[in-house]
Enzyme design. Structure first.
Site, PDB file in Angstrom:
ATOM      1  N   ARG A   1      16.439 103.334  73.355  1.00 13.39           N
ATOM      2  CA  ARG A   1      15.945 101.971  73.545  1.00 13.39           C
ATOM      3  C   ARG A   1      14.488 102.023  73.995  1.00 13.39           C
ATOM      4  NH1 ARG A   1      17.684 100.143  77.636  1.00 13.39           N
ATOM      5  NH2 ARG A   1      19.110 101.776  78.313  1.00 13.39           N
TER       6      ARG A   1
ATOM      7  N   ARG B   1      22.738 107.425  89.742  1.00 11.52           N
ATOM      8  CA  ARG B   1      22.536 108.865  89.728  1.00 11.52           C
ATOM      9  C   ARG B   1      21.514 109.160  90.808  1.00 11.52           C
ATOM     10  NH1 ARG B   1      22.949 112.879  85.389  1.00 11.52           N
ATOM     11  NH2 ARG B   1      23.980 111.409  84.004  1.00 11.52           N
TER      12      ARG B   1
ATOM     13  N   GLY C   1      37.473 113.870  85.927  1.00 14.39           N
ATOM     14  CA  GLY C   1      38.852 113.539  86.293  1.00 14.39           C
ATOM     15  C   GLY C   1      39.062 113.427  87.800  1.00 14.39           C
TER      16      GLY C   1
ATOM     17  N   ASP D   1      31.367  99.979  78.076  1.00 19.51           N
ATOM     18  CA  ASP D   1      29.948  99.644  78.232  1.00 19.51           C
ATOM     19  C   ASP D   1      29.680  98.210  78.694  1.00 19.51           C
ATOM     20  OD1 ASP D   1      27.306 100.890  77.949  1.00 19.51           O
ATOM     21  OD2 ASP D   1      26.934  99.413  76.392  1.00 19.51           O
TER      22      ASP D   1
ATOM     23  N   LYS E   1      23.560  95.354  73.159  1.00 22.05           N
ATOM     24  CA  LYS E   1      22.784  94.987  74.340  1.00 22.05           C
ATOM     25  C   LYS E   1      22.084  93.640  74.177  1.00 22.05           C
ATOM     26  CE  LYS E   1      24.335  98.354  76.395  1.00 22.05           C
ATOM     27  NZ  LYS E   1      23.920  99.676  76.734  1.00 22.05           N
TER      28      LYS E   1
ATOM     29  N   TYR F   1      17.458 102.592  65.978  1.00 26.64           N
ATOM     30  CA  TYR F   1      18.310 103.167  67.022  1.00 26.64           C
ATOM     31  C   TYR F   1      19.262 102.125  67.627  1.00 26.64           C
ATOM     32  CZ  TYR F   1      20.053 104.655  71.452  1.00 26.64           C
ATOM     33  OH  TYR F   1      20.916 104.893  72.485  1.00 26.64           O
ATOM     34  N   GLY F   2      20.479 102.557  67.929  1.00 30.70           N
ATOM     35  CA  GLY F   2      21.559 101.778  68.532  1.00 30.70           C
ATOM     36  C   GLY F   2      21.171 100.473  69.198  1.00 30.70           C
TER      37      GLY F   2
ATOM     38  N   CYS G   1      25.001 107.304  82.846  1.00 35.60           N
ATOM     39  CA  CYS G   1      25.404 107.642  84.217  1.00 35.60           C
ATOM     40  C   CYS G   1      26.912 107.627  84.419  1.00 35.60           C
ATOM     41  CB  CYS G   1      24.713 106.730  85.220  1.00 35.60           C
ATOM     42  SG  CYS G   1      22.942 107.011  85.322  1.00 35.60           S
ATOM     43  N   GLY G   2      27.699 107.623  83.341  1.00 27.97           N
ATOM     44  CA  GLY G   2      29.115 107.905  83.507  1.00 27.97           C
ATOM     45  C   GLY G   2      30.124 106.810  83.198  1.00 27.97           C
TER      46      GLY G   2
HETATM   47  P1  GTP Z   1      25.585 104.710  78.168  1.00 23.76           P
HETATM   48  O1  GTP Z   1      26.416 104.827  76.937  1.00 23.76           O
HETATM   49  O2  GTP Z   1      24.171 105.132  77.950  1.00 23.76           O
HETATM   50  O3  GTP Z   1      25.668 103.379  78.804  1.00 23.76           O
HETATM   51  O4  GTP Z   1      26.109 105.854  79.204  1.00 23.76           O
HETATM   52  P2  GTP Z   1      27.423 105.927  80.130  1.00 23.76           P
HETATM   53  O5  GTP Z   1      27.193 105.210  81.415  1.00 23.76           O
HETATM   54  O6  GTP Z   1      28.622 105.552  79.357  1.00 23.76           O
HETATM   55  O7  GTP Z   1      27.458 107.492  80.515  1.00 23.76           O
HETATM   56  P3  GTP Z   1      28.447 108.642  80.021  1.00 23.76           P
HETATM   57  O8  GTP Z   1      29.850 108.457  80.508  1.00 23.76           O
HETATM   58  O9  GTP Z   1      28.282 108.832  78.565  1.00 23.76           O
HETATM   59  O10 GTP Z   1      27.837 109.902  80.788  1.00 23.76           O
HETATM   60  C1  GTP Z   1      26.495 110.291  80.635  1.00 23.76           C
HETATM   61  C2  GTP Z   1      26.324 111.722  81.072  1.00 23.76           C
HETATM   62  O11 GTP Z   1      26.740 111.882  82.415  1.00 23.76           O
HETATM   63  C3  GTP Z   1      27.136 112.706  80.235  1.00 23.76           C
HETATM   64  O12 GTP Z   1      26.366 113.838  79.977  1.00 23.76           O
HETATM   65  C4  GTP Z   1      28.299 113.033  81.132  1.00 23.76           C
HETATM   66  O13 GTP Z   1      28.823 114.317  80.877  1.00 23.76           O
HETATM   67  C5  GTP Z   1      27.714 112.907  82.533  1.00 23.76           C
HETATM   68  N1  GTP Z   1      28.747 112.476  83.509  1.00 23.76           N
HETATM   69  C6  GTP Z   1      29.618 111.445  83.361  1.00 23.76           C
HETATM   70  N2  GTP Z   1      30.468 111.358  84.418  1.00 23.76           N
HETATM   71  C7  GTP Z   1      30.100 112.340  85.268  1.00 23.76           C
HETATM   72  C8  GTP Z   1      30.607 112.782  86.555  1.00 23.76           C
HETATM   73  O14 GTP Z   1      31.547 112.237  87.114  1.00 23.76           O
HETATM   74  N3  GTP Z   1      29.949 113.847  87.115  1.00 23.76           N
HETATM   75  C9  GTP Z   1      28.900 114.464  86.506  1.00 23.76           C
HETATM   76  N4  GTP Z   1      28.354 115.507  87.145  1.00 23.76           N
HETATM   77  N5  GTP Z   1      28.423 114.097  85.299  1.00 23.76           N
HETATM   78  C10 GTP Z   1      29.008 113.055  84.691  1.00 23.76           C
HETATM   79  C1  SPV Z   2      22.774 102.248  76.831  1.00 25.30           C
HETATM   80  O1  SPV Z   2      21.645 102.754  76.716  1.00 25.30           O
HETATM   81  O2  SPV Z   2      23.129 101.656  77.886  1.00 25.30           O
HETATM   82  C2  SPV Z   2      23.749 102.353  75.724  1.00 25.30           C
HETATM   83  C3  SPV Z   2      23.262 102.812  74.434  1.00 25.30           C
HETATM   84  O3  SPV Z   2      24.898 102.001  75.877  1.00 25.30           O
HETATM   85  S1  SPV Z   2      22.402 101.573  73.604  1.00 25.30           S
HETATM   86  O4  SPV Z   2      23.315 100.838  72.749  1.00 25.30           O
HETATM   87  O5  SPV Z   2      21.408 102.220  72.782  1.00 25.30           O
HETATM   88  O6  SPV Z   2      21.801 100.648  74.529  1.00 25.30           O
HETATM   89 MN    MN Z   3      25.384 101.437  78.014  1.00 26.68          MN
END
Ligand code: GTP
Ligand code: SPV
Ligand code: MN
Length: 607
Positions: A79, A421, A517, A298, A231, A222-223, A275-276
């Site tokens: 983005r 984070r 987990g 999301d 979004k 891009y997405g 961020c997870g």
């Molecule tokens: P968007 O799709 O961008 O909104 O991201 P998201 O908030 O869904 O994050 P996602 O769950 O894809 O995690 C992003 C990164 O953080 C990945 O590389 C994960 O492996 C890492 N991650 C997720 N949960 C944890 C956790 O509990 N601990 C750690 N250390 N890393 C994590």
């Molecule tokens: C984010 O960046 O928070 C995503 C991916 O979920 S995007 O759809 O590109 O915004």
């Molecule tokens: Mn997102």
């Protein structure tokens, strides 16, 4: 109606006049070679994916059924927040966290960019619905795009095509409202000009007109810049609708938690991009007897139900998940979802036997093609996959999808988690004192910047409710809307708000908490707090568990690490205050007095 003849333009499969006339208007401006109304059928998917393969955009995977690898232009990977605008009539309705331009000025600029921009290409008309098709008020949109990649991705991410278009005219004949979403990659083709695999334009604009409930996007494939239901509609435009109409549109996952006693709880959680959220949404609890099912990873739209509780619906139908870090250990349910096929992978590595790979996945290949289409081996200096590479996969394939995911009524939320984070300061979990304090936690949320947005990674920034790049109006008004939301319900019926941080580190930058987990231990504590069954320590920042208040059975991590990630360090918190003050300063006059009160109270408690 129109002076130009463009094949397909006159064959609209709907009587919806506003839609038909908008499609004509856009076709006249962008002058595509042909117009195609997207129906969302399997035959269409086959046609379009074959076309993308022929164009060199997609490589079909040998190891995964009906799945494709794509690599974007290296400058179109995330983005673009500095190119994202909220064009409200008045600048004060937009606020300090967004870019603003007068809507007439923006339209004048973008109209010139759009003029003739689809030359040599096909203009696709994608009717779509965010959230269940069976909703009393289906949340409709139409994306016009000149990108086949967008059409295919929108089929995974949304309810689209004929089944959505059928909802545009109500039973009584009235034309329903829809959000017009205009997208162009901005890469017209001259006669005989060879196309490139990922056409895009150096000039990019991601623009929202909240009063008109309209989206214009130019230059990126891009997405979040191009799949406009996500979004742009479900957060930026929807948050502005939600403010007017008394609901919430949030950057949150939705999960269902079942206790060993078969009690069901629904949890929503907002963490900034990368961020997870996806990982928590699909978590496999490590504590016996607890079960997690997924409703969304999301976005959550939350409305008050007749019983005074907040009900959440996920507007999406697919996962657009961060690939790196996803593996059979961290997120087996994501791996199982994509293993069923029907997915698009963007900017991951392609293995020599026709599979995908990314950093931290099992079975590292000896050789692969990187996302930059270069030879890659484990010795390479470059990453095989871009840190913001993504899988795009249907939710229906998720083995732990909660059956109620498509229920227009939504699910009643018991707990809201905010998280970021942060290497220091923020403990593993903190329970807010009350709703307004929880809003303060959300409003002051901070996080290190990730690769999900273009720019410098690692910088700590305030990211209120994980919505910094997604609030469709003034952030101060947004905080007020959150406070007001709390006043509209009995305190006992509101979700309880918690602040979490899976990313606290020691002095060697090693992450202290095992995460993934193991986060089920935190979910259990939060639910037991709601039930009055778990203890906590009252601290200046809220209620924080001591190690003995968490279920840590079977966890073989060093107890010192657990202590460290639960610690409330008053000095670190005192050092945090100037950052919060500066942030509130930035919000300006529209900062609700309730937020200032919370800051003062926090300072008092910190002494
Ligand atoms: P968007 O799709 O961008 O909104 O991201 P998201 O908030 O869904 O994050 P996602 O769950 O894809 O995690 C992003 C990164 O953080 C990945 O590389 C994960 O492996 C890492 N991650 C997720 N949960 C944890 C956790 O509990 N601990 C750690 N250390 N890393 C994590
Ligand atoms: C984010 O960046 O928070 C995503 C991916 O979920 S995007 O759809 O590109 O915004
Ligand atoms: Mn997102």
């Amino acid at each position: 109606m129109t002076s130009v003849t463009i094949p397909g333009l006159e064959s609209a499969p709907t009587t919806h006049e506003r839609l038909v006339s908008w499609v004509h208007e856009v076709a006249e401006l962008t002058t595509p070679d042909r117009v195609v109304w997207v129906d969302g059928s399997d035959a269409e998917w086959e046609r379009m994916t074959a076309q993308l393969v022929a164009a060199g955009t997609f490589v079909p995977l040998q190891k995964q059924p009906n799945s494709y690898w794509a690599a974007s232009d290296p400058d179109d990977v995330a983005r673009v927040e500095e190119r994202t605008y909220i064009c409200s009539r008045e600048q004060e309705d937009c606020g300090p966290t967004n870019n603003w331009m007068n809507p007439d000025e923006m339209k004048a600029i973008m109209t010139e960019l759009y003029r003739g921009c689809m030359r040599g290409r096909t203009m696709y008309v994608i009717p779509f619905c965010m959230g269940p098709l069976s909703a009393q008020r289906p949340m409709l949109g139409v994306e016009i795009t000149d990108s086949e990649y967008v059409v295919v991705s929108m089929r995974v991410m949304t309810r689209m095509g004929t089944k959505a278009l059928d909802r545009f005219v109500a039973e009584d004949g009235t034309e329903r409202e829809f959000v017009p979403c205009l997208h162009s990659i901005g890469a017209p083709l001259e006669p005989g000009q060879q196309d490139v695999p990922w056409p895009c334009n150096e000039t990019k604009y991601i623009t929202h007109f909240p009063e008109e409930r309209m989206i214009w996007s130019f230059g990126s494939g891009y997405g979040g810049n191009a799949l406009l239901g996500k979004k742009c509609y479900s957060l930026r435009i929807a948050s502005s609708m939600a403010r007017e109409e008394g609901w919430l549109a949030e950057h949150m996952l939705i999960l269902k938690l079942t206790s060993p006693e078969k009690q069901v709880y629904y949890v929503a959680a907002a963490f900034p991009s990368a961020c997870g959220k996806t990982n928590l949404a699909m978590l496999e609890p490590t504590i016996p007897g607890w079960k997690v099912e997924t409703l969304g990873d999301d976005i959550a739209w939350m409305h008050f139900g007749d019983d005074g509780r907040l009900y959440a619906v996920n507007p999406e139908a697919g996962f657009f998940g961060v690939a790196p870090g996803t593996n059979w250990k961290t997120n087996p349910n994501a791996m199982r979802t994509i293993a069923q096929g029907n997915s698009v992978f963007t900017n991951v590595a392609l293995t020599d036997d026709g599979d995908v790979w990314w950093e931290e996945m099992e079975n590292e290949p000896a050789h692969a093609t990187s996302w930059k289409k270069r030879d890659w081996t484990p010795d390479s200096d470059e990453k095989a996959a871009h840190p913001n590479s993504r899988y795009c996969t249907p939710m229906s394939q998720c083995p732990i999808l909660a059956p109620e995911w498509d229920d227009p009524k939504g699910v009643p939320i018991s707990a809201i988690l905010f998280g970021g984070r942060r290497a220091d300061t923020i403990p593993l979990v903190t329970e807010s004192r009350d709703w307004q304090h929880g809003v303060f936690m959300g409003a002051t949320l901070s996080s290190e910047k990730t690769a999900a947005a273009a720019g410098k990674v690692g910088e700590v920034r305030r990211d209120p409710m994980a919505m910094l790049p997604f609030i469709g109006y003034h952030a101060g008004d947004y905080f007020q809307h959150w406070i007001d939301t709390g006043k509209r319900a009995d305190a006992g019926k509101l979700p309880k708000i918690f602040y979490v941080n899976w990313f606290r580190r020691d002095e060697n930058r090693r992450i202290l908490w095992p995460g993934f987990g193991e986060n089920s231990r935190v979910l259990k504590w939060a639910i037991q707090r709601i039930e009055g069954k778990a203890a906590a320590v009252e601290t200046p920042i809220g209620h924080v568990p001591a190690a003995e208040h968490l279920d840590l059975s079977g966890l073989d991590d060093d107890p010192a690490d657990i202590e460290a990630c639960l610690k409330v360090n008053v000095d670190e918190w005192r050092a945090e205050i100037p950052g919060i003050e500066a942030w509130f300063e930035q919000i300006g006059d529209k900062l609700p007095s309730g937020m200032r009160d919370e800051l003062e109270a926090l300072k008092q408690r910190l002494g």
